[in-house]
Write an enzyme that holds these catalytic residues in place. Structure first.
Site, PDB file in Angstrom:
ATOM      1  N   HIS A  62       0.830  -1.216   0.000  1.00  0.00           N
ATOM      2  CA  HIS A  62       0.000   0.000   0.000  1.00  0.00           C
ATOM      3  C   HIS A  62       0.860   1.260   0.000  1.00  0.00           C
ATOM      4  O   HIS A  62       0.567   2.221  -0.696  1.00  0.00           O
ATOM      5  CB  HIS A  62      -0.953   0.002   1.201  1.00  0.00           C
ATOM      6  CG  HIS A  62      -2.125  -0.894   0.989  1.00  0.00           C
ATOM      7  ND1 HIS A  62      -3.421  -0.467   1.134  1.00  0.00           N
ATOM      8  CD2 HIS A  62      -2.212  -2.184   0.604  1.00  0.00           C
ATOM      9  CE1 HIS A  62      -4.241  -1.473   0.844  1.00  0.00           C
ATOM     10  NE2 HIS A  62      -3.529  -2.521   0.537  1.00  0.00           N
ATOM     11  N   ASP A  63       1.939   1.213   0.759  1.00  0.00           N
ATOM     12  CA  ASP A  63       2.840   2.371   0.801  1.00  0.00           C
ATOM     13  C   ASP A  63       3.343   2.685  -0.610  1.00  0.00           C
ATOM     14  O   ASP A  63       3.256   3.832  -1.072  1.00  0.00           O
ATOM     15  CB  ASP A  63       4.013   2.066   1.739  1.00  0.00           C
ATOM     16  CG  ASP A  63       5.020   3.212   1.794  1.00  0.00           C
ATOM     17  OD1 ASP A  63       4.584   4.379   1.739  1.00  0.00           O
ATOM     18  OD2 ASP A  63       6.220   2.943   1.892  1.00  0.00           O
ATOM     19  N   VAL A 112       0.702   4.257  -2.999  1.00  0.00           N
ATOM     20  CA  VAL A 112       0.076   5.535  -2.672  1.00  0.00           C
ATOM     21  C   VAL A 112       0.939   6.710  -3.108  1.00  0.00           C
ATOM     22  O   VAL A 112       0.482   7.594  -3.807  1.00  0.00           O
ATOM     23  CB  VAL A 112      -0.262   5.624  -1.173  1.00  0.00           C
ATOM     24  CG1 VAL A 112      -0.677   7.037  -0.793  1.00  0.00           C
ATOM     25  CG2 VAL A 112      -1.375   4.648  -0.833  1.00  0.00           C
ATOM     26  N   ASP A 147      -4.947 -18.297   1.863  1.00  0.00           N
ATOM     27  CA  ASP A 147      -4.375 -19.464   1.195  1.00  0.00           C
ATOM     28  C   ASP A 147      -4.748 -20.687   2.025  1.00  0.00           C
ATOM     29  O   ASP A 147      -4.000 -21.108   2.915  1.00  0.00           O
ATOM     30  CB  ASP A 147      -2.848 -19.301   1.103  1.00  0.00           C
ATOM     31  CG  ASP A 147      -2.179 -20.466   0.392  1.00  0.00           C
ATOM     32  OD1 ASP A 147      -2.892 -21.269  -0.250  1.00  0.00           O
ATOM     33  OD2 ASP A 147      -0.942 -20.555   0.462  1.00  0.00           O
ATOM     34  N   ASP A 183       4.519 -20.259   0.135  1.00  0.00           N
ATOM     35  CA  ASP A 183       4.716 -21.250  -0.924  1.00  0.00           C
ATOM     36  C   ASP A 183       3.764 -20.984  -2.091  1.00  0.00           C
ATOM     37  O   ASP A 183       2.977 -20.043  -2.055  1.00  0.00           O
ATOM     38  CB  ASP A 183       4.497 -22.662  -0.359  1.00  0.00           C
ATOM     39  CG  ASP A 183       3.106 -22.805   0.261  1.00  0.00           C
ATOM     40  OD1 ASP A 183       2.245 -21.919   0.052  1.00  0.00           O
ATOM     41  OD2 ASP A 183       2.873 -23.807   0.958  1.00  0.00           O
TER      42      ASP A 183
END
Ligand code: HEM
Length: 250
Positions: free
Chosen positions: A52-53, A56, A172, A180
């Site tokens: 996200h950093d 943005v 997952d 993995d």
């Protein structure tokens, strides 16, 4: 990201602080490792926050700290869905739109599919995918037809129609704590949790990559794509500032 190999000439590189802060990398690695040992759930939080950093304002830590706890980031490292607006890939985007958003940052389709493989760890809440389980269609079992039918009933048990929407479920299935390629194998067998994840298999332009990544250890490719992502808009020279206090600008 600790543990990835930084490539020379791309803005970041291993050893950048060799003369100014000789042990910088080993200190970061040891600190993350020790926190991970006491609470492994920091890994998905950190990974998602890093993504996200970068999307943005370039990878400059601007979403970290400054806006804690609202509106874009939370202290636990989870980023609220509100921050998925603007140029961040939202989970309602089509694969085409996601590809465009990644391409705008110089990331290709292989990078996109590989990086979404970050969902090999971590969780989401029932409220973000339950719509796929009930009344998604008026025919059949009412669930999103891209979900494996046997898996639908498992998910319905985990996320009852009127149950607690904040209950968290592994992204997952069966391998939530292992980094993995089973996330991709799950997509191939209709066991993706998020609609946006499952679409990577439904869409013909990304399916070949899912197929490829399901077949081998995707770690090396993940490293390469992470380095590309981690170099988006990195500040160099006199741009930006080194914060004295991590959570505040100087
Ligand atoms: C195309 C783009 C993507 C979409 C639409 C997407 C969407 C989401 C959503 C909806 C969640 C659940 C959030 C929640 O329930 O709180 C999530 C979780 C997560 N995402 Fe993504 N994501 C994308 C790409 C990525 C990338 C590139 C990475 C890292 C390389 C990443 C890493 C994670 C991780 C680790 C989690 C689990 C967080 C946790 O357990 O707290 N995602 N993502």
């Amino acid at each position: 990201m600790v543990g990835t190999t930084m490539v020379e000439g791309q803005g970041t590189r291993v050893g950048f602080y060799a003369t100014t802060c000789r042990r910088a990398e080993s200190i970061v690695r040891a600190t993350v490792q020790s926190h991970f040992t006491s609470d492994s759930s920091i890994a998905p939080g950190l990974l998602r926050m890093h993504f996200h950093d970068c999307f943005v304002n370039g990878c400059d830590a601007s979403t970290n700290g400054l806006s804690w706890p609202v509106p874009t980031g939370r202290r636990d490292g989870r980023v609220s869905l509100a921050s998925d607006a603007s140029n961040l890939p939202g989970f309602t985007d089509s694969v085409d739109v996601q590809k465009q958003k990644f391409a705008a940052f110089g990331l290709n389709t292989l990078d996109l599919v590989t990086l979404v493989g970050g969902h090999t760890i971590g969780t989401t809440a029932c409220q973000f995918f339950r719509y796929r389980l009930y009344n998604f269609t008026t025919t059949g079992n009412g669930a999103d037809p891209s979900i494996n039918p046997a898996f639908v009933s498992q998910l319905q048990t985990l996320c009852p129609q009127n149950g607690d929407g904040s209950r968290r479920i592994a992204l997952d299935t069966g391998s939530q704590n292992r980094f993995d390629s089973s996330f991709f194998a799950n997509l191939r067998s209709g066991r993706g949790i998020l609609e946006s994840d499952q679409k990577l298999w439904t869409d013909a332009t990304t399916r070949t990559f899912v197929q490829r990544l399901a077949g081998f250890t995707f770690g090396p490719q993940f490293g390469r794509s992470m380095v590309k992502m981690s170099n988006i808009g990195v500040k160099t020279g006199t741009n930006g500032e080194i914060r004295r206090v991590c959570s505040a600008i100087n």
